[in-house]
Design an enzyme around this catalytic site. Structure first.
Site, PDB file in Angstrom:
ATOM      1  N   SER A  74       0.849  -1.185   0.000  1.00  0.00           N
ATOM      2  CA  SER A  74       0.000   0.000   0.000  1.00  0.00           C
ATOM      3  C   SER A  74       0.887   1.237   0.000  1.00  0.00           C
ATOM      4  O   SER A  74       1.976   1.230   0.566  1.00  0.00           O
ATOM      5  CB  SER A  74      -0.890  -0.018   1.252  1.00  0.00           C
ATOM      6  OG  SER A  74      -1.761   1.072   1.261  1.00  0.00           O
ATOM      7  N   ASP A  75       0.399   2.293  -0.638  1.00  0.00           N
ATOM      8  CA  ASP A  75       1.123   3.558  -0.608  1.00  0.00           C
ATOM      9  C   ASP A  75       0.121   4.698  -0.707  1.00  0.00           C
ATOM     10  O   ASP A  75      -1.009   4.506  -1.152  1.00  0.00           O
ATOM     11  CB  ASP A  75       2.150   3.650  -1.735  1.00  0.00           C
ATOM     12  CG  ASP A  75       3.161   4.758  -1.471  1.00  0.00           C
ATOM     13  OD1 ASP A  75       3.782   4.749  -0.398  1.00  0.00           O
ATOM     14  OD2 ASP A  75       3.300   5.654  -2.321  1.00  0.00           O
ATOM     15  N   GLN A  76       0.571   5.861  -0.278  1.00  0.00           N
ATOM     16  CA  GLN A  76      -0.258   7.060  -0.313  1.00  0.00           C
ATOM     17  C   GLN A  76       0.481   8.190  -0.993  1.00  0.00           C
ATOM     18  O   GLN A  76       1.691   8.327  -0.848  1.00  0.00           O
ATOM     19  CB  GLN A  76      -0.597   7.518   1.112  1.00  0.00           C
ATOM     20  CG  GLN A  76      -1.462   6.566   1.875  1.00  0.00           C
ATOM     21  CD  GLN A  76      -1.751   7.076   3.263  1.00  0.00           C
ATOM     22  OE1 GLN A  76      -0.850   7.279   4.046  1.00  0.00           O
ATOM     23  NE2 GLN A  76      -3.021   7.276   3.557  1.00  0.00           N
TER      24      GLN A  76
END
Length: 176
Positions: free
Chosen positions: A57-59
């Site tokens: 996951s990344d933002q």
């Protein structure tokens, strides 16, 4: 690195196209940036666990055509929060499932957040207390950072914290 430079060039071109083609194109580029980051994390992890399914996951946070990087230092966090003060921004969170055969599925959740108007002293006190140095946007909404906001709008509030659990459940169910 070359991929990130290409992506940066695409984002700049996307920002220019906002005047011509509307905001939709720029939003697609924002989603792509977030997905590319998650895919890179998954690919890196797959090198050490080639037979495993990898969840990454990344933002990426965006405001007024600007990418809000993870600040790394208290000074950069204070500057970023001062710039965000009184502004709405978007936070894209992508979760990606990479299977052992290399197939990838992903979902990106977009949140709209507005940082309330803050004084430099309020910002400095927050940064000292919460140390959001590794957070896109320089805040941790799941901690003390919640006091920074006028509102947070998102279909999956866990996305704002970094892993959209509703989307994760869907990806895992679809994968069997």
């Amino acid at each position: 690195v070359d991929g990130r430079l290409d992506l940066l060039d695409d984002l700049v071109e996307g920002a220019k196209r906002i005047l011509v083609g509307g905001v939709a194109h720029f939003h697609r580029l924002q989603r792509r940036a977030c997905r590319d980051n998650a895919a890179g994390t998954a690919a890196s992890a797959a090198r050490t666990r080639p037979d495993g399914a990898i969840l990454a996951s990344d933002q990426v946070a965006f405001c007024d055509g600007r990418i809000l990087e993870k600040p790394g230092t208290e000074e950069a966090a204070r500057e970023q929060l001062l710039w965000l003060s009184g502004r709405e921004h978007t936070l894209h969170t992508c979760v990606l499932l990479r299977m052992p055969d290399g197939a990838e599925r992903s979902e990106t959740v977009v949140a709209r957040l507005r940082v309330r108007s803050l004084t430099p002293d309020q910002i400095a006190a927050y940064v000292r207390a919460d140390l959001p140095l590794d957070c896109a946007g320089s805040y941790r909404s799941e901690g003390l950072g919640i006091v920074l906001f006028d509102y947070l709008q998102c279909d999956d509030p866990t996305a704002i914290e970094g892993l959209p659990l509703v989307a994760t459940r869907r990806l895992l169910e679809d994968a069997g």
